[in-house]
Design an enzyme around this catalytic site. Structure first.
Site, PDB file in Angstrom:
ATOM      1  N   SER A 124       3.109   6.101  -1.651  1.00 26.82           N
ATOM      2  CA  SER A 124       2.263   5.522  -0.611  1.00 26.82           C
ATOM      3  C   SER A 124       1.450   6.630   0.058  1.00 26.82           C
ATOM      4  O   SER A 124       0.723   7.359  -0.600  1.00 26.82           O
ATOM      5  CB  SER A 124       3.129   4.737   0.390  1.00 26.82           C
ATOM      6  OG  SER A 124       2.333   3.919   1.212  1.00 26.82           O
ATOM      7  N   GLU A 221      -1.606   2.320  -7.737  1.00 26.59           N
ATOM      8  CA  GLU A 221      -1.065   1.110  -7.118  1.00 26.59           C
ATOM      9  C   GLU A 221      -1.530   1.114  -5.675  1.00 26.59           C
ATOM     10  O   GLU A 221      -2.155   2.060  -5.212  1.00 26.59           O
ATOM     11  CB  GLU A 221       0.462   1.085  -7.221  1.00 26.59           C
ATOM     12  CG  GLU A 221       1.166   2.271  -6.556  1.00 26.59           C
ATOM     13  CD  GLU A 221       1.468   2.076  -5.089  1.00 26.59           C
ATOM     14  OE1 GLU A 221       1.701   0.912  -4.669  1.00 26.59           O
ATOM     15  OE2 GLU A 221       1.469   3.065  -4.334  1.00 26.59           O
ATOM     16  N   HIS A 286       4.741  -0.216  -4.503  1.00 28.47           N
ATOM     17  CA  HIS A 286       5.283  -0.975  -3.383  1.00 28.47           C
ATOM     18  C   HIS A 286       5.994  -2.262  -3.807  1.00 28.47           C
ATOM     19  O   HIS A 286       6.345  -3.074  -2.963  1.00 28.47           O
ATOM     20  CB  HIS A 286       4.156  -1.334  -2.405  1.00 28.47           C
ATOM     21  CG  HIS A 286       3.597  -0.172  -1.648  1.00 28.47           C
ATOM     22  ND1 HIS A 286       2.699   0.703  -2.221  1.00 28.47           N
ATOM     23  CD2 HIS A 286       3.794   0.262  -0.379  1.00 28.47           C
ATOM     24  CE1 HIS A 286       2.362   1.627  -1.320  1.00 28.47           C
ATOM     25  NE2 HIS A 286       3.008   1.389  -0.198  1.00 28.47           N
TER      26      HIS A 286
END
Length: 320
Positions: A124, A221, A286
């Site tokens: 992230s 992602e 995630h």
């Protein structure tokens, strides 16, 4: 810090694998960490036989900006101190959120480089730091689950894949959940890089940012990005030249990014014209199950045209 054009991608320096009794540090380079989740995550690390130590500011919150785990200087100092401590063999991020971009230039990367490679785990917002380790130190890192996040705490396959990567990396070289499919068929090799695609786009054009992707395999992602925003993110990467020379793309999860068929259409529209293999839903990021991706190592992406299993195979164990 600016960076000279590095030429085609080369494999990065690998850290040493962990063993029972290894001392590891937990830091929070981005957002504040829920105390209960932190304790749960530390318990898992202890169950693995590790000795976790918590950075001084992991439990802090910025006095005015409550989305940050302490001040930028504090978060940078925690990361640097953990890395430069010779008794620490690995550094785990507690969570993502926001804030890594604010502190990355406060880290003394020369000191980090002098301390040598260690296992570094996060995803992230931590994408910013993966890029910094790759481009400023030449160290391979692990795009993997963080110790105070729900996926790490609740999903056994996620935890086990990270544990295997850290302790028995030979057993974790071939990646890909059953969900993986060929968006654009083909086979390609290259050195892995990437992470959260919005953070990659945000890093473009910054001091020390990546100027191209020659010889690289990209993994991407994201979460919370609507299809039109994902379109803009990919378009920025394309227009900036940051994807020039990329050999293939492996896509992970797109949690809370809108209906997947619309996300899929954006990926096909923006990445399809590159004429390289693209795999969708490989199983990292995630999502419910998040495989650990070794960044900085050579790998092969297989996307069979006949509907066979799509895989990402790392050519060497992630850790020595």
């Amino acid at each position: 810090m600016t960076r000279q054009d590095p030429g085609p991608a080369t494999p990065l320096a690998r850290p040493t694998r962990l063993r029972p009794g290894s001392r590891v540090a937990v830091v929070a380079p981005s957002g504040p960490v829920p105390a209960d989740r932190l304790e749960e995550g530390l318990a898992v690390l202890r169950d693995w036989g590790l000795e976790p130590v918590v950075g001084p500011h992991v439990r802090s919150t910025h006095p005015e900006l409550d989305y940050l785990a302490g001040t930028d200087a504090d978060r940078a100092a925690d990361l640097q101190a953990a890395w430069c401590d010779p008794s620490v063999e690995a550094v785990f991020c507690a969570r993502g959120g926001f804030g890594a971009h604010r502190m990355v230039d406060l880290v003394d990367w020369a000191a980090i480089r002098a301390a040598g490679p260690k296992a570094f785990v996060g995803y992230s917002d931590i994408t910013v730091l993966h890029e910094a380790f790759a481009l400023r130190t030449g160290f391979a890192t692990l795009h993997g689950p963080m110790v105070a996040t729900e996926t790490f705490l609740k999903d056994a396959p996620t935890r086990e894949h990270l544990r295997a990567t850290l302790f028995e990396p030979e057993s974790a070289r071939t990646l890909g959940l059953a969900s993986a499919g060929a968006l654009v068929p083909g086979r390609a090799g290259g050195v892995l890089y990437g992470g959260c695609v919005s953070l990659l786009a945000a890093d473009t054009g910054t001091p020390g940012g990546r100027s191209h992707a020659r010889g690289n395999l990209l993994v991407i992602e994201d979460t919370g990005e609507e299809p039109y925003r994902l379109d803009g993110i990919l378009t920025r990467l394309l227009r900036s030249g940051a994807l020039a020379g990329v050999t293939g793309v492996a896509c992970g999860s797109w949690q809370e990014c809108g209906p997947y068929e619309k996300i899929r259409a954006v990926l096909a529209d923006r990445l399809g014209p590159l004429g390289i293999p693209v795999v969708e839903e490989l199983g990292f990021g995630h999502g419910t199950t998040a495989l650990t991706i070794p960044l900085g190592l050579p790998a092969v992406l297989d996307a069979p045209a006949d509907g066979g299993r799509c895989t990402l195979t790392v050519e060497a164990p992630a850790l020595l």
